[in-house]
Design an enzyme around this catalytic site. Structure first.
Site: not given
Ligand code: PLP
Length: 353
Positions: A34, A251
């Site tokens: 994702k 800054y």
């Molecule tokens: C993002 C996600 C994962 C992966 O999680 P990590 O901590 O990056 O391994 C697994 N399952 C679901 C449903 C997620 O949304």
């Protein structure tokens, strides 16, 4: 010379990290890609993960891109369909959907009749974000069972504390109690659970962050887990300043020199995805040598202490995170997690493979 910042991606590292996941879990791997593969680039990463049994993401456009690129694996939409049009696309591209809420079951009535559909039914075992409560699962399973198009159902859940002391036992008990009633495949583990809790591995594991070479744990480094960083964010010094005691930097004059010292200006700022909240002292490499940031991170630049980096000059290479400096350390220093830094890399940063 172009602006010297770029992200270097090591696809072999990703393949290595997938291998680490496989050695831990002798089950099918649903590689989580994702958010443009956690900021690493969807298609390149998919190439490195080509022997995963499935890919999980959210955006249906990305899912279609992946399918159109020739991947035949299961492609799972982690938040499922958002509307009836999504379901037509799901049918057309043979995608698999999570169903997490009653409104999505209603939506399934709109699924094209002659197609078949695989569903991952999400169970809320305590995280209280997405999923059916345990006492709603029976009715939901019945609706899927009697749906003309639904072929296979997988039960899934997601852990809230797999990376924390509290662990997974409470949620695992809830899940196992209910899943025992059904003869369907199961999927529970994210990276943290897969690395730490063998009892969560089931039929499918869903590693994300570990594939990119970052650690899901605060107390165990990626290196200790056998993971290699996939992304190295590199830039160079574009200016050097000689400070006298009492001189201030950037800054808000957040840093004040307590002695004469040399600092360098790095072509990298928050508009590149470097965290603005990184305080004085955040680790950084110049000429391969570890030093610290000084002053507030600005949009396009940040400053580094060169007191101990004698050979530093304009043009010296800088590593913001990655090879030689774990993104977890930088994230920790900035009060965030590697996930946010990796997927926060911005469009203007060129990526080199
Ligand atoms: C993002 C996600 C994962 C992966 O999680 P990590 O901590 O990056 O391994 C697994 N399952 C679901 C449903 C997620 O949304």
């Amino acid at each position: 010379m172009p602006r010297p910042i770029f992200a270097q991606l090591d696809l072999n590292a990703i393949a290595n990290n997938l291998h680490v996941a496989r050695r831990k879990a002798c089950t099918k791997v649903m590689a989580v890609i994702k958010a443009d593969a956690y900021g690493h680039g969807l298609l390149r990463v998919a190439e490195a993960l080509a022997d995963a049994e499935g890919f999980a993401l959210l955006d249906i456009k990305d899912a279609i891109t992946l399918r159109s690129a020739g991947y035949t694996q299961i492609i799972l939409l982690l938040e499922g369909p958002f509307d009836a049009h999504d379901l037509e696309q799901v049918a057309a591209y043979d995608l698999t959907v999570v169903v997490h809420s009653p409104w999505q079951l209603d939506l399934l009535e709109a699924y094209p009749k002659r197609s078949s559909l695989d569903v991952w039914l999400k169970v809320n075992t305590g995280m209280n974000r997405l999923g059916f409560k345990p006492d709603q699962v029976g009715a939901a399973m019945e609706r899927l069972r009697t749906h003309a198009a639904v072929r296979e159902v997988t039960l899934m859940t997601h852990f809230a504390n797999a990376d924390e002391k509290r662990g997974i036992e409470e949620q695992l008990d809830v899940f196992n109690d209910l899943a025992g009633d059904y003869r369907v495949a199961r999927s529970l583990a994210n990276s943290a659970a897969l690395l730490r809790y063998p009892q969560t591995r089931a039929d499918w594991v869903r590693p994300g962050i570990m594939l990119y070479g970052a650690s899901p744990f605060a107390d165990t480094s990626a290196h200790e887990l056998g993971l290699r960083p996939a992304m190295t964010l590199r830039s160079r010094l574009i200016a050097i300043q000689e400070l006298e005691a009492g001189d201030e930097v950037g800054y808000g004059s957040l840093f004040k020199a307590d002695r004469n010292m040399r600092i360098g200006v790095v072509a990298c700022g928050y508009a590149d995805g470097y965290p603005r909240h990184a305080p004085n002292g955040t680790p950084i490499l110049v000429e391969g040598q570890r030093t610290r940031t000084v002053g507030r991170v600005s949009m396009d630049m940040l400053c580094v202490d060169l007191s101990d980096v004698m050979q530093a000059r304009v043009g010296s290479p800088v590593v913001l995170w990655g090879e030689g400096l774990s993104v977890d350390e930088v994230a920790h220093s900035a009060g965030t997690i590697s996930y946010e830094l990796l997927c926060g890399l911005t469009k203007r940063v060129p990526v080199q493979y």
